[in-house]
Design a protein around this motif. Structure first.
Motif, PDB file in Angstrom:
ATOM      1  N   LEU A  99       0.340   5.441   0.851  1.00  0.00           N
ATOM      2  CA  LEU A  99      -0.344   6.379   1.544  1.00  0.00           C
ATOM      3  C   LEU A  99      -0.041   7.737   1.111  1.00  0.00           C
ATOM      4  N   VAL A 149       2.614  -1.076   4.352  1.00  0.00           N
ATOM      5  CA  VAL A 149       2.557   0.216   3.791  1.00  0.00           C
ATOM      6  C   VAL A 149       4.093   0.536   3.353  1.00  0.00           C
ATOM      7  N   LEU A 197      -4.089   4.778  -1.319  1.00  0.00           N
ATOM      8  CA  LEU A 197      -4.900   5.357  -0.587  1.00  0.00           C
ATOM      9  C   LEU A 197      -4.580   6.863  -0.849  1.00  0.00           C
ATOM     10  N   ARG A 233      -1.455  10.074   7.975  1.00  0.00           N
ATOM     11  CA  ARG A 233      -0.555   8.886   7.500  1.00  0.00           C
ATOM     12  C   ARG A 233       0.091   8.048   8.571  1.00  0.00           C
ATOM     13  N   VAL A 277      -9.140  -2.020   1.639  1.00  0.00           N
ATOM     14  CA  VAL A 277      -7.680  -2.399   0.995  1.00  0.00           C
ATOM     15  C   VAL A 277      -7.776  -3.741   0.513  1.00  0.00           C
ATOM     16  N   VAL A 322       0.790  -1.284   0.047  1.00  0.00           N
ATOM     17  CA  VAL A 322      -0.131   0.144   0.030  1.00  0.00           C
ATOM     18  C   VAL A 322       0.863   1.348  -0.061  1.00  0.00           C
ATOM     19  N   ASP A 343      -5.449  10.848  -1.020  1.00  0.00           N
ATOM     20  CA  ASP A 343      -6.256  12.142  -0.704  1.00  0.00           C
ATOM     21  C   ASP A 343      -6.636  12.716  -1.677  1.00  0.00           C
ATOM     22  N   ALA A 384      -2.846   5.903   9.756  1.00  0.00           N
ATOM     23  CA  ALA A 384      -3.221   4.845   8.732  1.00  0.00           C
ATOM     24  C   ALA A 384      -2.311   3.766   8.437  1.00  0.00           C
ATOM     25  N   ARG A 385      -0.663   4.177   8.546  1.00  0.00           N
ATOM     26  CA  ARG A 385       0.180   3.214   8.543  1.00  0.00           C
ATOM     27  C   ARG A 385       0.079   2.209   9.691  1.00  0.00           C
ATOM     28  N   LYS A 444     -12.913   9.960   5.251  1.00  0.00           N
ATOM     29  CA  LYS A 444     -12.096   9.928   5.928  1.00  0.00           C
ATOM     30  C   LYS A 444     -12.336   9.545   7.451  1.00  0.00           C
ATOM     31  N   GLU A 453       4.856   6.365   1.361  1.00  0.00           N
ATOM     32  CA  GLU A 453       4.120   7.336   1.736  1.00  0.00           C
ATOM     33  C   GLU A 453       4.292   8.556   0.593  1.00  0.00           C
ATOM     34  N   ASP A 484      -1.155  11.524   1.389  1.00  0.00           N
ATOM     35  CA  ASP A 484      -1.948  12.615   2.055  1.00  0.00           C
ATOM     36  C   ASP A 484      -1.077  13.576   2.580  1.00  0.00           C
TER      37      ASP A 484
END
Length: 220
Positions: free
Chosen positions: A6, A29, A52, A14, A115, A4, A54, A17-18, A104, A32, A8
């Motif tokens: 991220l 993850v 993911l 971040r 995911v 994944v 934003d 979420a991580r 969010k 980023e 944002d």
């Protein structure tokens, strides 16, 4: 392992979420990004399965980024992270190939499930966003008096089970959630969804949801 990215501009989001995704066990993850340009660069450098993304970010926003990713990495599934009220951007992102939309404030367990669903090719659409999308598309077609009749005619080709699946798709549910409702396997649901899309001539689940709304088969 699902890889994944991220994207944002909020470091705290971040980080949260991580931490959440890395605890899932089957999600890693791997990168980023603080804006769309960094996300595009990261996908070029690092193997990624799901992004993911934003929508509102500086320099290059999420919409421009998903359009570029659709060109350079069509196999990467992008889930747009949005706030309530961003529905004006949904159609553009769908056309660019976004795999879905999440608010969010989505529940952490639902984020993990989303995911996983995206990684297997399933579409992800928050129920509240689904309603916004449908309402917006309805507004653009408000001048057609026979929309409902045409939609009901189209749905006439579906079996009773397929109509049931369509109704749940229209509510924004993913395959795993539909499987739970119907007490069948996710694989069976995937087959039903594919048949529904093919029979209705819909390119994606959102188009099918709009058609279901037009036909009046969705529950409030």
């Amino acid at each position: 392992m699902i890889r994944v990215l991220l994207a944002d501009d909020e470091p705290l989001l971040r980080a949260g979420a991580r931490l959440l995704l890395n605890q899932a066990g089957d999600i890693d993850v791997v990168a980023e990004a603080s804006d769309g340009a960094e996300a595009i660069d990261a996908v070029r450098r690092v193997p990624v399965d799901v992004v993911l993304m934003d929508i509102r970010m500086p320099r290059v926003d999420g919409l421009a980024a998903v359009e570029e990713l659709g060109r350079i990495a069509p196999g990467v599934r992008v889930i747009m992270l949005t706030t309530f009220g961003d529905e004006a951007y949904v159609a553009r992102a769908l056309r660019a190939g976004a795999a879905g939309f999440l608010l969010k404030d989505t529940d952490p367990a639902q984020l993990i499930q989303a995911v996983r669903a995206a990684a297997t090719g399933d579409a992800v659409l928050s129920p509240r966003i689904a309603k916004q999308v449908i309402d917006r598309f309805r507004d653009t077609d408000a001048g057609s008096a026979d929309i409902a009749a045409k939609a009901r005619l189209k749905l006439g080709v579906l079996t009773a089970r397929e109509r049931e699946v369509l109704m749940l798709v229209g509510q924004g549910l993913g395959n795993a959630e539909i499987a739970g409702h119907l007490r069948v396997s996710s694989g069976t649901v995937k087959i039903h969804v594919s048949r529904v899309l093919a029979k209705l001539g819909c390119a994606n689940r959102v188009q099918a949801a709009i058609l279901a709304h037009d036909a009046g088969v969705l529950r409030d």
